[in-house]
Scaffold this motif. Structure first.
Motif, PDB file in Angstrom:
ATOM      1  N   GLU A   1       0.319   8.575   6.255  1.00 15.01           N
ATOM      2  CA  GLU A   1      -0.108   7.250   6.688  1.00 15.01           C
ATOM      3  C   GLU A   1       1.079   6.421   7.157  1.00 15.01           C
ATOM      4  O   GLU A   1       2.179   6.536   6.631  1.00 15.01           O
ATOM      5  CB  GLU A   1      -0.824   6.513   5.551  1.00 15.01           C
ATOM      6  N   ARG A   2       0.829   5.573   8.124  1.00 13.97           N
ATOM      7  CA  ARG A   2       1.853   4.643   8.583  1.00 13.97           C
ATOM      8  C   ARG A   2       1.907   3.449   7.631  1.00 13.97           C
ATOM      9  O   ARG A   2       0.963   3.152   6.917  1.00 13.97           O
ATOM     10  CB  ARG A   2       1.550   4.167  10.009  1.00 13.97           C
ATOM     11  N   PHE A   3       3.029   2.757   7.657  1.00 16.46           N
ATOM     12  CA  PHE A   3       3.221   1.627   6.742  1.00 16.46           C
ATOM     13  C   PHE A   3       2.140   0.561   6.915  1.00 16.46           C
ATOM     14  O   PHE A   3       1.739  -0.085   5.958  1.00 16.46           O
ATOM     15  CB  PHE A   3       4.594   1.001   6.964  1.00 16.46           C
ATOM     16  N   ARG A   4       1.666   0.387   8.138  1.00 18.87           N
ATOM     17  CA  ARG A   4       0.651  -0.647   8.371  1.00 18.87           C
ATOM     18  C   ARG A   4      -0.643  -0.320   7.626  1.00 18.87           C
ATOM     19  O   ARG A   4      -1.303  -1.215   7.086  1.00 18.87           O
ATOM     20  CB  ARG A   4       0.382  -0.782   9.872  1.00 18.87           C
ATOM     21  N   ALA A   5      -1.019   0.959   7.593  1.00 23.01           N
ATOM     22  CA  ALA A   5      -2.228   1.355   6.876  1.00 23.01           C
ATOM     23  C   ALA A   5      -2.043   1.205   5.370  1.00 23.01           C
ATOM     24  O   ALA A   5      -2.956   0.770   4.656  1.00 23.01           O
ATOM     25  CB  ALA A   5      -2.594   2.801   7.222  1.00 23.01           C
ATOM     26  N   VAL A   6      -0.867   1.561   4.870  1.00 21.95           N
ATOM     27  CA  VAL A   6      -0.586   1.426   3.440  1.00 21.95           C
ATOM     28  C   VAL A   6      -0.547  -0.045   3.043  1.00 21.95           C
ATOM     29  O   VAL A   6      -0.972  -0.427   1.945  1.00 21.95           O
ATOM     30  CB  VAL A   6       0.750   2.121   3.091  1.00 21.95           C
ATOM     31  N   LYS A   7      -0.081  -0.886   3.947  1.00 18.81           N
ATOM     32  CA  LYS A   7      -0.034  -2.337   3.713  1.00 18.81           C
ATOM     33  C   LYS A   7      -1.429  -2.867   3.389  1.00 18.81           C
ATOM     34  O   LYS A   7      -1.597  -3.693   2.482  1.00 18.81           O
ATOM     35  CB  LYS A   7       0.523  -3.019   4.953  1.00 18.81           C
ATOM     36  N   GLU A   8      -2.437  -2.402   4.107  1.00 18.53           N
ATOM     37  CA  GLU A   8      -3.805  -2.872   3.870  1.00 18.53           C
ATOM     38  C   GLU A   8      -4.305  -2.423   2.505  1.00 18.53           C
ATOM     39  O   GLU A   8      -5.094  -3.131   1.866  1.00 18.53           O
ATOM     40  CB  GLU A   8      -4.732  -2.347   4.970  1.00 18.53           C
ATOM     41  N   ARG A   9      -3.879  -1.275   2.066  1.00 13.88           N
ATOM     42  CA  ARG A   9      -4.322  -0.756   0.766  1.00 13.88           C
ATOM     43  C   ARG A   9      -3.721  -1.543  -0.385  1.00 13.88           C
ATOM     44  O   ARG A   9      -4.402  -1.865  -1.361  1.00 13.88           O
ATOM     45  CB  ARG A   9      -3.942   0.719   0.661  1.00 13.88           C
ATOM     46  N   PHE A  10      -2.433  -1.862  -0.296  1.00  6.63           N
ATOM     47  CA  PHE A  10      -1.725  -2.480  -1.417  1.00  6.63           C
ATOM     48  C   PHE A  10      -1.561  -3.997  -1.275  1.00  6.63           C
ATOM     49  O   PHE A  10      -1.091  -4.652  -2.203  1.00  6.63           O
ATOM     50  CB  PHE A  10      -0.354  -1.829  -1.583  1.00  6.63           C
ATOM     51  N   HIS A  11      -1.920  -4.527  -0.128  1.00  4.32           N
ATOM     52  CA  HIS A  11      -1.830  -5.978   0.118  1.00  4.32           C
ATOM     53  C   HIS A  11      -0.412  -6.514  -0.068  1.00  4.32           C
ATOM     54  O   HIS A  11      -0.199  -7.560  -0.668  1.00  4.32           O
ATOM     55  CB  HIS A  11      -2.817  -6.734  -0.792  1.00  4.32           C
ATOM     56  N   HIS A  12       0.546  -5.742   0.458  1.00  5.57           N
ATOM     57  CA  HIS A  12       1.926  -6.212   0.544  1.00  5.57           C
ATOM     58  C   HIS A  12       2.305  -6.292   2.013  1.00  5.57           C
ATOM     59  O   HIS A  12       1.630  -5.718   2.876  1.00  5.57           O
ATOM     60  CB  HIS A  12       2.880  -5.262  -0.184  1.00  5.57           C
ATOM     61  N   SER A  13       3.375  -6.967   2.303  1.00  7.96           N
ATOM     62  CA  SER A  13       3.854  -7.035   3.682  1.00  7.96           C
ATOM     63  C   SER A  13       4.410  -5.671   4.096  1.00  7.96           C
ATOM     64  O   SER A  13       4.755  -4.827   3.250  1.00  7.96           O
ATOM     65  CB  SER A  13       4.940  -8.098   3.811  1.00  7.96           C
ATOM     66  N   ILE A  14       4.489  -5.461   5.398  1.00  8.96           N
ATOM     67  CA  ILE A  14       5.071  -4.213   5.897  1.00  8.96           C
ATOM     68  C   ILE A  14       6.515  -4.083   5.433  1.00  8.96           C
ATOM     69  O   ILE A  14       6.976  -2.983   5.099  1.00  8.96           O
ATOM     70  CB  ILE A  14       4.991  -4.164   7.439  1.00  8.96           C
ATOM     71  N   GLN A  15       7.225  -5.195   5.366  1.00 19.40           N
ATOM     72  CA  GLN A  15       8.612  -5.159   4.897  1.00 19.40           C
ATOM     73  C   GLN A  15       8.692  -4.666   3.454  1.00 19.40           C
ATOM     74  O   GLN A  15       9.582  -3.878   3.104  1.00 19.40           O
ATOM     75  CB  GLN A  15       9.241  -6.555   5.006  1.00 19.40           C
ATOM     76  N   THR A  16       7.745  -5.114   2.622  1.00 18.95           N
ATOM     77  CA  THR A  16       7.730  -4.679   1.228  1.00 18.95           C
ATOM     78  C   THR A  16       7.401  -3.197   1.126  1.00 18.95           C
ATOM     79  O   THR A  16       8.027  -2.462   0.345  1.00 18.95           O
ATOM     80  CB  THR A  16       6.704  -5.501   0.422  1.00 18.95           C
ATOM     81  N   ILE A  17       6.417  -2.743   1.901  1.00 21.19           N
ATOM     82  CA  ILE A  17       6.059  -1.316   1.907  1.00 21.19           C
ATOM     83  C   ILE A  17       7.252  -0.484   2.366  1.00 21.19           C
ATOM     84  O   ILE A  17       7.574   0.551   1.758  1.00 21.19           O
ATOM     85  CB  ILE A  17       4.851  -1.064   2.825  1.00 21.19           C
ATOM     86  N   HIS A  18       7.922  -0.927   3.417  1.00 25.62           N
ATOM     87  CA  HIS A  18       9.104  -0.228   3.936  1.00 25.62           C
ATOM     88  C   HIS A  18      10.187  -0.149   2.858  1.00 25.62           C
ATOM     89  O   HIS A  18      10.791   0.910   2.626  1.00 25.62           O
ATOM     90  CB  HIS A  18       9.622  -0.976   5.170  1.00 25.62           C
ATOM     91  N   GLN A  19      10.420  -1.252   2.175  1.00 26.89           N
ATOM     92  CA  GLN A  19      11.459  -1.288   1.150  1.00 26.89           C
ATOM     93  C   GLN A  19      11.117  -0.364  -0.009  1.00 26.89           C
ATOM     94  O   GLN A  19      11.985   0.377  -0.496  1.00 26.89           O
ATOM     95  CB  GLN A  19      11.624  -2.721   0.645  1.00 26.89           C
ATOM     96  N   CYS A  20       9.865  -0.384  -0.463  1.00 31.98           N
ATOM     97  CA  CYS A  20       9.450   0.473  -1.584  1.00 31.98           C
ATOM     98  C   CYS A  20       9.573   1.943  -1.212  1.00 31.98           C
ATOM     99  O   CYS A  20      10.067   2.763  -2.001  1.00 31.98           O
ATOM    100  CB  CYS A  20       8.011   0.162  -1.976  1.00 31.98           C
ATOM    101  N   PHE A  21       9.124   2.288  -0.005  1.00 30.83           N
ATOM    102  CA  PHE A  21       9.172   3.685   0.437  1.00 30.83           C
ATOM    103  C   PHE A  21      10.599   4.212   0.429  1.00 30.83           C
ATOM    104  O   PHE A  21      10.882   5.294  -0.107  1.00 30.83           O
ATOM    105  CB  PHE A  21       8.563   3.813   1.833  1.00 30.83           C
TER     106      PHE A  21
END
Length: 365
Positions: A132-152
């Motif tokens: 999955e791309r970060f944008r799709a994961v963002k919708e699942r976890f309700h975090h910003s794309i920047q937060t998803i990128h940082q966590c990954f």
């Protein structure tokens, strides 16, 4: 004087706002209820000022709720339906908890103010487990794309420490999970790097740099079927001779060519099943996203590390069970799968063909 009056007015407005919140709590409306939001917007004597304050508070409430969604989702995976947990993060609940504890105990990952170690690893596994791309994961976890990128990338970096611990050469004291048959086959084909079809990991690399990543070295080769030329770097079976495993179930191999073909097919079967279960768990290995190449490399290492972790601790897993059945790999009747197409750097000259023919005959003898 004006400053003092403004300060007093602000304190009064704060008091009124707090009284408003208490009254709304008594009504037991949810924070996202339209009636709750409307009441906040209408309450107070100074609509303009209070609107700004209420808007900020509403946004803060929604932000807090969003942060809780990712945490609640992660907890539901851990404590809820085990099938859903496996479907979403490609690990059993027991394996996931064990993995998170492993990272926490070694201090490779830490809880942040709003995101736990468990949620960070869940985000990472969502990406590699579903490509999955970060944008799709963002919708699942309700975090910003920047937060998803940082966590990954935080988890990916920690995975490199994990890999150094878990991906190690097998010792002479092999574990109970190591097949005696596989060890025998590796002794027969000591130069085998892997099987060609089904085992190559997709990567996005510029065309002029692709050959350098074809993991071949001196006296090393890939096991491949008869659709390929038997040449340096690629060992094919003897043609016009029994080869597929089903061909030997009733009648044992008799000639040296048949014995080599049988061992060749067995090793190819072992390797393809091993890569099959790895790719089934982490589909990103089938079609890598266009990350920078060092990130692609680290993703592959991380996937193998998690795979080895499950195997090392003998965690019961349906994927391993299904792929351990011999009938999971069937003959590729057409031969020469898609991975064999467009291979760069093959040596087609007579000298290269003669070299591999001689090596194959030595093994057969």
């Amino acid at each position: 004087m004006k400053a003092a009056q403004a300060f007093a007015q602000t304190n009064n407005l704060d008091k009124e706002m707090d009284e408003c919140i208490e009254k709304l709590k008594a009504l037991e409306w949810g924070n996202s209820d339209p009636k709750y939001i409307t009441a906040l917007m209408l309450f107070a004597k100074n609509p303009g000022y209070i609107w700004i304050r209420k808007k900020k508070r509403i946004e803060r409430i929604k932000a807090n709720e969003s942060e809780e969604i990712g945490h609640a989702y992660t907890q539901d995976l851990i404590h809820g339906d085990p099938i859903q947990c496996f479907d979403m993060i490609r690990l059993s609940q027991y394996a996931f908890v064990l993995l998170c504890n492993h990272f926490t105990q070694r201090n490779w990952l830490q809880h942040s103010r709003t995101i736990s170690v468990e949620e960070k690893i869940t985000i990472f596994l969502h990406v590699v487990g579903h490509n999955e791309r970060f944008r799709a994961v963002k919708e699942r976890f309700h975090h910003s794309i920047q937060t998803i990128h940082q966590c990954f990338h935080e988890v990916l970096k920690a995975m490199m420490c994990f890999a150094r611990e878990i991906i190690v050469p097998t010792s002479s004291n092999t574990t109970k999970n190591t097949s005696e048959c596989y060890r025998r086959l590796k002794n027969i084909f000591p130069g085998a790097l892997g099987a060609l079809d089904g085992t190559l990991v997709h990567a996005v690399v510029p065309i002029d740099e692709q050959t350098r990543y074809r993991g071949r070295g001196k006296d090393k080769y890939y096991i491949c079927d008869a659709a390929y030329t038997n040449t340096r770097g690629f060992m094919a079976p003897y043609r016009n001779t029994r080869y597929w495993l089903a061909d030997f179930r009733r009648n044992r191999a008799l000639t040296k060519e048949e014995r080599l073909n049988h061992a060749h097919a067995q090793l190819r079967n072992f390797i393809e099943r091993a890569y099959g279960v790895l790719k089934a768990r982490f589909p990103i290995l089938k079609r890598m996203a266009p990350y920078p190449f060092p990130v692609q490399r680290d993703i592959v290492i991380a996937c193998v590390a998690v795979h080895n972790f499950i195997k090392k601790y003998d965690i019961e897993n349906d994927l391993f069970t299904s792929f351990e059945q011999n009938n999971m790999v069937t003959p590729n009747v057409g031969g020469g799968g898609s991975e064999g197409q467009n291979i760069q750097g093959i040596e087609w000259g007579s000298e290269a063909v003669e070299y591999m023919t001689t090596l194959r005959d030595q093994i057969a003898n």
